[in-house]
Design an enzyme around this catalytic site. Structure first.
Site, PDB file in Angstrom:
ATOM      1  N   ASP A 286       0.868  -1.170   0.000  1.00  0.00           N
ATOM      2  CA  ASP A 286       0.000   0.000   0.000  1.00  0.00           C
ATOM      3  C   ASP A 286       0.919   1.239   0.000  1.00  0.00           C
ATOM      4  OD1 ASP A 286      -2.176   1.642  -0.036  1.00  0.00           O
ATOM      5  OD2 ASP A 286      -3.241   0.627   1.570  1.00  0.00           O
TER       6      ASP A 286
HETATM    7  C1  NOJ Z   1      -4.157   3.729  -0.035  1.00  0.00           C
HETATM    8  C2  NOJ Z   1      -5.315   2.806   0.171  1.00  0.00           C
HETATM    9  O1  NOJ Z   1      -5.211   2.173   1.424  1.00  0.00           O
HETATM   10  C3  NOJ Z   1      -5.440   1.737  -0.903  1.00  0.00           C
HETATM   11  O2  NOJ Z   1      -6.647   1.048  -0.707  1.00  0.00           O
HETATM   12  C4  NOJ Z   1      -5.355   2.337  -2.265  1.00  0.00           C
HETATM   13  O3  NOJ Z   1      -5.488   1.322  -3.232  1.00  0.00           O
HETATM   14  C5  NOJ Z   1      -4.033   3.061  -2.406  1.00  0.00           C
HETATM   15  N1  NOJ Z   1      -3.955   4.118  -1.414  1.00  0.00           N
HETATM   16  C6  NOJ Z   1      -3.829   3.638  -3.792  1.00  0.00           C
HETATM   17  O4  NOJ Z   1      -4.653   4.709  -4.001  1.00  0.00           O
END
Ligand code: NOJ
Length: 739
Positions: A286
């Protein structure tokens, strides 16, 4: 905790997980990947392990400047937050025509519940209990995204959660591992279709691995600490189901699980993901979660964080620039084995081959197709269909609903006119400017002259200056339709709350409207279970509409006027108040259950009942259903046998309707304590007025398996209860024995 159970666990799960066998096609692709890798320098290999956000959308705290140049230099093999056929074409051209090896880019985006045509938020969709509709939603989202240059979605989110304070419950499928698993698989099938090479599909990403849905106190990104048994029996199944359904990427989560941050966890990324779940795709972190291991306090600097992630099996670094900065030196010094890098790059390139990017890097950037796919009438129709199916009728005293055509209604509430809020969080490329609001649609259906509107108050804040106008506008109506709830900004990532009440002075206005003595219907827009104790007393009808998407205004109108008979059922328990949280239907009995006759010394609250306001699986219809004749084909279930459990369901009301028939079991005595109920099957049926159907569930021993006292996975002989009914509370019951 790590290793005690693993030998036993592996032997059992290896049998139950889908087996991965290398096909001839696989070998061919591996051969092609190897031939590309032979040409690559270490820098270029590491470049494939790097993912940067473009500046078209912001979904995290930092942006990397100069990403186009990094693509050109071969230092960045993957981009997210870029869309439209034209823009992705421009970036792909840099990779393919200007970088030394011409390796095409992956384009990721958060296409969570739609790309342009937005469907209801995922929690809403889950309330449809309709796997076909959910798959269709993912399939349409994929077709639109894939026509706009995207080949990879960061979905499905498979995080089980019993935490309404956590804003991200809106992105998941609720509290139940069985239903959550079915939905996870449906979403992967919808996104990926039958083949990744199909240009109407996109690569799915199973997130957030793992346990992200259980942050302490419901605060996003917070510590997760749970027993291994709970993790394996309750939280892991939906991730597993998505992987078994063929998802080829997994996102490691922000959280720590039992002391180790997920992006550095050998237990999660190697023992569980690779060995236990046989995952063959690649792992992306993430957003900057490698860097964040510093803040977690398991490493002293970024370089160490990168080493920890690479050794744990993280293949791609989202936005962190850690691999970019440190990995080369670490490989050269032998701190990180070259093999770890080679394996990561192999997995990533393999997916690029599977997507057909090496055959035609521009296959997803097709402006003509984009025009055709985006907002196509069929897609809007599908979104309308899922939106209607997602809505849950929570209350309907005196048949206040459906509304009658031409009856005078007073519409109240800021949310009645907001199109932005209809889309919810993660609206991807969704555009609210051309959409119709709830008020627009109510007027279009019922006639301008029969609909008055007053805002009354905002969703947030304490401005009561609009109360008087709202009250006087409601005076002339026969019914009040009050659209209230949360703003879409209060749902999704980083939107944890310490209260789950309806915000601002919206409920205060409801109290004032109640004094008019007219039937009041609430239309709720929100992304989490709310405390509706007060509202459920004041209102005559309550329709939970979630954030219903592009066609939300029309869907709400059709449901309110009975053009569609609501059939949704809650997939998260709605508590009476926040003090009951966490509250979920599969709780344990405890040594002093509430039903004991002793009035004091038992597991209960002194100021509130134990049971929730609206249980898991709950949802009303404009008709009524009666359950009778619960039957089992036998009383003994043999080790390799099956039992048929059936029930008769009759439509006893005045209109046709759909009902989700639910089947639960309880294992009465186990080597470890067992939940009081576990969902094991459901079927959504349609019954005409006066019609009856017998619904049958097949019960097999594998459905009754769990992690036993010694952490081995399997069943235990003994007595079981079996329940079938309309929700997790109102059930018919019988019993059987597992031999
Ligand atoms: C953070 C989020 O937790 C995740 O779900 C998402 O896919 C990513 N950012 C990318 O935007």
């Amino acid at each position: 905790m790590k290793y005690i159970f693993l030998p036993i666990l592996f032997s059992v799960i290896i049998m139950s997980s889908c087996q991965y066998s290398q096909t001839a096609e696989d070998k061919k692709i591996d051969f092609k990947v190897d031939s590309v890798m032979r040409l690559m320098t270490l820098d270029e290999e590491i470049g494939q392990m790097v993912l940067y956000s473009s500046d078209w959308d912001v979904t995290g705290p930092s942006l990397k400047k100069g990403y186009m140049d990094e693509i050109r230099k071969g230092n960045c093999g993957n981009i997210f937050n870029a869309h439209t056929a034209a823009f992705t074409h421009k970036l792909q051209k840099i990779a393919v025509e200007e970088s030394r090896l011409h390796i095409p880019l992956l384009f990721g985006y958060d296409v969570i519940h739609g790309h342009k045509t937005i469907f209801p938020i995922s929690l809403g969709e889950s309330a449809s209990w309709d796997m076909e509709a959910i798959e269709k939603s993912a399939c349409v989202s994929a077709a639109e995204a894939a026509a706009s240059g995207i080949n990879w979605t960061f979905a499905p989110m498979c995080d089980i959660s019993v935490e309404p304070r956590w804003g991200r419950v809106s992105e998941g499928a609720g509290e139940d591992p069985y239903l959550g698993s079915k939905i996870a698989a449906a979403r992967v099938h919808g996104f990926q279709g039958k083949s990744l090479a199909d240009t109407l599909t996109v690569l799915a990403c199973v997130k957030h691995f793992a346990g992200y849905g259980a942050p302490l106190a419901g605060r996003d990104y917070n510590t997760v600490d749970m027993s291994e048994r709970v993790f394996l029996d309750t939280y892991l199944p939906p991730y597993k189901a998505a992987i078994d359904a063929g998802a080829m990427s997994v996102m490691s989560s922000f959280n720590e699980l039992n002391g180790i941050p997920a992006s550095g966890s050998v237990y999660l990324l190697k023992d569980i993901l690779r060995k236990h779940l046989h995952f063959k795709g690649f792992v992306v972190t993430d957003y900057t979660s490698i860097n964040e291991m510093l803040n977690h306090g398991v490493v002293a600097n970024e370089a160490e964080a990168g080493k920890m992630a690479a050794k744990a099996g993280v293949d791609m670094d989202m936005q962190g620039e850690v691999y970019y900065k440190y990995l080369k030196k670490q490989v050269e010094s032998g701190e990180v084995p070259l093999q770890a890098v080679n394996e990561a790059v192999h997995r990533i390139l393999k997916v690029k081959f599977l997507l057909g990017l090496f055959d035609d890097p521009y296959r997803y950037c097709n402006e003509a197709r984009e025009k055709r796919e985006v907002y196509s009438p069929a897609h809007l129709e599908a979104s309308l269909d899922v939106a209607k199916k997602s809505m849950v009728l929570l209350k309907n005293s005196n048949n206040t609903l459906p509304l009658k055509k031409d009856e005078k209604i007073a519409v109240i509430g800021q949310l009645a006119t907001s199109t932005r809020d209809l889309l919810g969080s993660w609206k991807a490329a969704g555009d609210w400017n051309f959409m119709k609001s709830v008020l627009d649609e109510l007027k279009a259906y019922n006639g301008d002259a029969n609909v008055t509107y007053a805002e009354g108050c905002k969703v947030q804040g304490d401005d009561r200056s609009g109360f008087a106008t709202a009250i006087s506008s409601a005076r002339g109506a026969s019914k009040i339709v009050y659209v209230l709830g949360e703003s879409c900004e209060w749902s999704g990532e980083a939107t944890s709350r310490t209260s789950i009440n309806i915000p601002g002075v919206q409920t205060e206005l409801l109290e004032k409207l109640k004094a008019l003595n007219k039937p009041i219907v609430l239309v709720l827009m929100n992304g989490r279970p709310l405390d509706l104790s007060k509202e459920s007393e004041l209102a005559d009808g309550i329709l939970e509409a979630w954030f219903p998407g592009t066609m939300g205004g029309k869907a709400i109108t059709q449901v309110l006027f009975g053009k569609y008979n609501p059939s949704g059922k809650l997939t998260m328990t709605f508590p009476r108040n926040l003090g009951q949280v966490p509250i979920y239907y599969y709780e344990k009995n405890t040594g002093r259950p509430n039903y004991l006759s002793n009035p004091k010394y038992k597991s209960r609250y002194i100021d509130c009942p134990n049971d929730p306001l609206y249980p898991f699986g709950f949802g009303l219809s404009y008709t009524t259903f009666a359950y009778s004749d619960i039957k089992l084909s036998g009383k003994e279930l043999a080790e390799k046998g099956e039992l048929k459990a059936s029930v008769r369901v009759s439509n006893t009301g005045n209109v046709a309707g759909e009902e989700v028939v639910q089947c639960y079991v309880r294992d009465l005595v186990g080597s470890v304590t067992r939940p009081v109920k576990e969902l094991k099957g459901f079927e959504k049926i349609t019954l005409k007025m006066g019609e009856s159907k017998v619904v049958t569930f097949t019960i097999t021993p594998d459905m009754l398996a769990f992690h036993r006292a010694d952490m081995s996975y399997g069943t235990e002989p003994g007595n079981y209860k079996l329940f079938i009914g309309t929700n997790s509370r109102d059930l018919k019951e019988t019993n059987f024995r597992l031999n």
